[in-house]
Design a protein around this motif. Sequence first.
Motif, PDB file in Angstrom:
ATOM      1  N   LEU A  88      -4.722   2.326  -2.542  1.00  0.00           N
ATOM      2  CA  LEU A  88      -3.703   1.950  -1.559  1.00  0.00           C
ATOM      3  C   LEU A  88      -2.410   2.701  -1.851  1.00  0.00           C
ATOM      4  CD1 LEU A  88      -4.041  -1.932  -1.169  1.00  0.00           C
ATOM      5  CD2 LEU A  88      -4.475  -0.198   0.556  1.00  0.00           C
ATOM      6  N   SER A  89      -1.890   3.416  -0.854  1.00  0.00           N
ATOM      7  CA  SER A  89      -0.579   4.032  -1.008  1.00  0.00           C
ATOM      8  C   SER A  89       0.495   2.992  -0.743  1.00  0.00           C
ATOM      9  CB  SER A  89      -0.423   5.203  -0.034  1.00  0.00           C
ATOM     10  OG  SER A  89      -0.366   4.723   1.306  1.00  0.00           O
ATOM     11  N   LEU A  90       1.737   3.345  -1.057  1.00  0.00           N
ATOM     12  CA  LEU A  90       2.852   2.413  -0.822  1.00  0.00           C
ATOM     13  C   LEU A  90       2.970   2.071   0.655  1.00  0.00           C
ATOM     14  CD1 LEU A  90       5.414   0.903  -1.652  1.00  0.00           C
ATOM     15  CD2 LEU A  90       6.664   3.030  -1.304  1.00  0.00           C
ATOM     16  N   ASN A  91       2.875   3.101   1.511  1.00  0.00           N
ATOM     17  CA  ASN A  91       3.014   2.850   2.944  1.00  0.00           C
ATOM     18  C   ASN A  91       1.884   1.962   3.455  1.00  0.00           C
ATOM     19  OD1 ASN A  91       5.319   4.390   3.110  1.00  0.00           O
ATOM     20  ND2 ASN A  91       4.238   6.262   3.685  1.00  0.00           N
ATOM     21  N   GLU A  92       0.678   2.201   2.986  1.00  0.00           N
ATOM     22  CA  GLU A  92      -0.457   1.381   3.422  1.00  0.00           C
ATOM     23  C   GLU A  92      -0.291  -0.063   2.981  1.00  0.00           C
ATOM     24  OE1 GLU A  92      -3.965   4.831   3.335  1.00  0.00           O
ATOM     25  OE2 GLU A  92      -3.589   3.554   1.584  1.00  0.00           O
ATOM     26  N   GLU A  93       0.123  -0.233   1.728  1.00  0.00           N
ATOM     27  CA  GLU A  93       0.299  -1.600   1.234  1.00  0.00           C
ATOM     28  C   GLU A  93       1.445  -2.303   1.955  1.00  0.00           C
ATOM     29  OE1 GLU A  93       0.145  -3.852  -3.058  1.00  0.00           O
ATOM     30  OE2 GLU A  93       1.080  -1.873  -2.930  1.00  0.00           O
ATOM     31  N   ALA A  94       2.538  -1.573   2.216  1.00  0.00           N
ATOM     32  CA  ALA A  94       3.664  -2.160   2.937  1.00  0.00           C
ATOM     33  C   ALA A  94       3.258  -2.565   4.349  1.00  0.00           C
ATOM     34  CB  ALA A  94       4.836  -1.180   2.972  1.00  0.00           C
ATOM     35  N   ASP A  95       2.432  -1.719   5.001  1.00  0.00           N
ATOM     36  CA  ASP A  95       1.942  -2.063   6.340  1.00  0.00           C
ATOM     37  C   ASP A  95       1.127  -3.353   6.312  1.00  0.00           C
ATOM     38  OD1 ASP A  95       3.174   0.134   7.393  1.00  0.00           O
ATOM     39  OD2 ASP A  95       1.371   1.390   7.417  1.00  0.00           O
ATOM     40  N   TYR A  99       2.070  -6.858   8.141  1.00  0.00           N
ATOM     41  CA  TYR A  99       1.147  -7.428   9.133  1.00  0.00           C
ATOM     42  C   TYR A  99       0.832  -8.889   8.820  1.00  0.00           C
ATOM     43  CZ  TYR A  99      -3.053  -8.192  11.883  1.00  0.00           C
ATOM     44  OH  TYR A  99      -3.973  -8.714  12.757  1.00  0.00           O
ATOM     45  N   TYR A 100       0.616  -9.190   7.530  1.00  0.00           N
ATOM     46  CA  TYR A 100       0.285 -10.566   7.151  1.00  0.00           C
ATOM     47  C   TYR A 100       1.525 -11.429   6.901  1.00  0.00           C
ATOM     48  CZ  TYR A 100      -4.665  -9.410   6.673  1.00  0.00           C
ATOM     49  OH  TYR A 100      -5.962  -9.056   6.924  1.00  0.00           O
ATOM     50  N   GLY A 101       2.730 -10.889   7.192  1.00  0.00           N
ATOM     51  CA  GLY A 101       3.949 -11.689   7.062  1.00  0.00           C
ATOM     52  C   GLY A 101       4.329 -11.977   5.632  1.00  0.00           C
ATOM     53  N   MET A 102       4.021 -11.081   4.694  1.00  0.00           N
ATOM     54  CA  MET A 102       4.329 -11.285   3.284  1.00  0.00           C
ATOM     55  C   MET A 102       5.403 -10.291   2.860  1.00  0.00           C
ATOM     56  SD  MET A 102       0.371 -11.548   2.053  1.00  0.00           S
ATOM     57  CE  MET A 102       0.775 -11.797   0.327  1.00  0.00           C
ATOM     58  N   GLN A 103       6.250 -10.706   1.911  1.00  0.00           N
ATOM     59  CA  GLN A 103       7.328  -9.855   1.431  1.00  0.00           C
ATOM     60  C   GLN A 103       7.358  -9.876  -0.097  1.00  0.00           C
ATOM     61  OE1 GLN A 103      10.951 -11.158   3.216  1.00  0.00           O
ATOM     62  NE2 GLN A 103      10.427 -10.387   5.222  1.00  0.00           N
ATOM     63  N   PRO A 104       6.530  -9.055  -0.755  1.00  0.00           N
ATOM     64  CA  PRO A 104       6.558  -9.014  -2.215  1.00  0.00           C
ATOM     65  C   PRO A 104       7.838  -8.388  -2.722  1.00  0.00           C
ATOM     66  CG  PRO A 104       5.153  -7.277  -1.373  1.00  0.00           C
ATOM     67  CD  PRO A 104       5.578  -8.106  -0.184  1.00  0.00           C
ATOM     68  N   GLU A 105       8.259  -8.772  -3.909  1.00  0.00           N
ATOM     69  CA  GLU A 105       9.522  -8.295  -4.452  1.00  0.00           C
ATOM     70  C   GLU A 105       9.467  -6.816  -4.814  1.00  0.00           C
ATOM     71  OE1 GLU A 105      10.817 -12.504  -6.543  1.00  0.00           O
ATOM     72  OE2 GLU A 105      10.479 -10.709  -7.730  1.00  0.00           O
ATOM     73  N   ASP A 106       8.288  -6.332  -5.240  1.00  0.00           N
ATOM     74  CA  ASP A 106       8.258  -4.961  -5.762  1.00  0.00           C
ATOM     75  C   ASP A 106       8.084  -3.924  -4.673  1.00  0.00           C
ATOM     76  OD1 ASP A 106       4.779  -4.612  -6.682  1.00  0.00           O
ATOM     77  OD2 ASP A 106       5.728  -5.928  -5.244  1.00  0.00           O
ATOM     78  N   VAL A 107       7.551  -4.275  -3.498  1.00  0.00           N
ATOM     79  CA  VAL A 107       7.260  -3.263  -2.490  1.00  0.00           C
ATOM     80  C   VAL A 107       8.519  -2.604  -1.931  1.00  0.00           C
ATOM     81  CG1 VAL A 107       6.321  -2.888  -0.195  1.00  0.00           C
ATOM     82  CG2 VAL A 107       5.032  -4.176  -1.874  1.00  0.00           C
TER      83      VAL A 107
END
Length: 291
Positions: A88-95, A99-107
Amino acid sequence: MALQTEIRNLLDCHVVGSDGQSIGKVGQVYLNDRTGEPEWVTVRTGFFGVKQTFVPLASARRSGEEIRVPYDRETIKGAPNIDVDGRLSLNEEADLYRYYGMQPEDVPRQRTGETRTRGPVTGEPQDPAAERRRGVAPEARGMSGETRGGVTDDGDIDMTRSEERLHIGKESRETGRVRLHKFVETETVRERIPLTHEEVVIEREPIRDGELAGTFEIGEEDRQMILHEERPVVSKETRPVERVHVHKQAVRHEETVEGQVRRERLEIDEEGLTRDDKRGPGRGGNLPPKR
């Protein structure tokens, strides 16, 4: 060994949606490179289970051979289409997080375009040559050019600060009803009225000798007199006495309405010196200028 056992158990599970329907069987497990814990699984969807879709494990519950997630089938099928053969790239993981409405601290702290070292686990031995073909060596997991909390030394970083606004409107609702009803009530009316009636008055007057001339004979004779009296007669008439008109009018008044809104605050850490920006861009904030 415990982690490998957990991964094998996850690979034997089926993903069940929030509506209780089975989505599909787990295809691959993706680990967090920093903690080594399972963070994503892919579920086989589509015809013949060919397509694999990413599903987060953050809010999932495992029960036996089922992984229950808080998303229905249509939501999972609509997730971003990402190749499951690589990392998973950063952009893919951020997408996926968005999409799932999640906001991790590290992304948000990662640089755009930077490669994440989150690799799939399929239950089969990993091929070092395949790892290198993906651009990441097995012994370099967890590095991928990141320094100090996942921020690279070169380039700029951007972060969007959001806040909620309170919108107050008006709505009309029913507060009561007025019904106009007419009914009949009976009242006794008393009035005094003068009446007259006729009575018989008998007067006797003696006749002296010589007052009446002529010859009188004794015989029978009848005469009649009709007596009258007044009696009260009651009659009624109906006539209008009053008109009643009912209408409604708007009366203005004011009320104080309050609500709570949330806003995000940026904290800037510069070589141990921490500064807060509560106002944000465009409001006189103390963000350092871009270089």
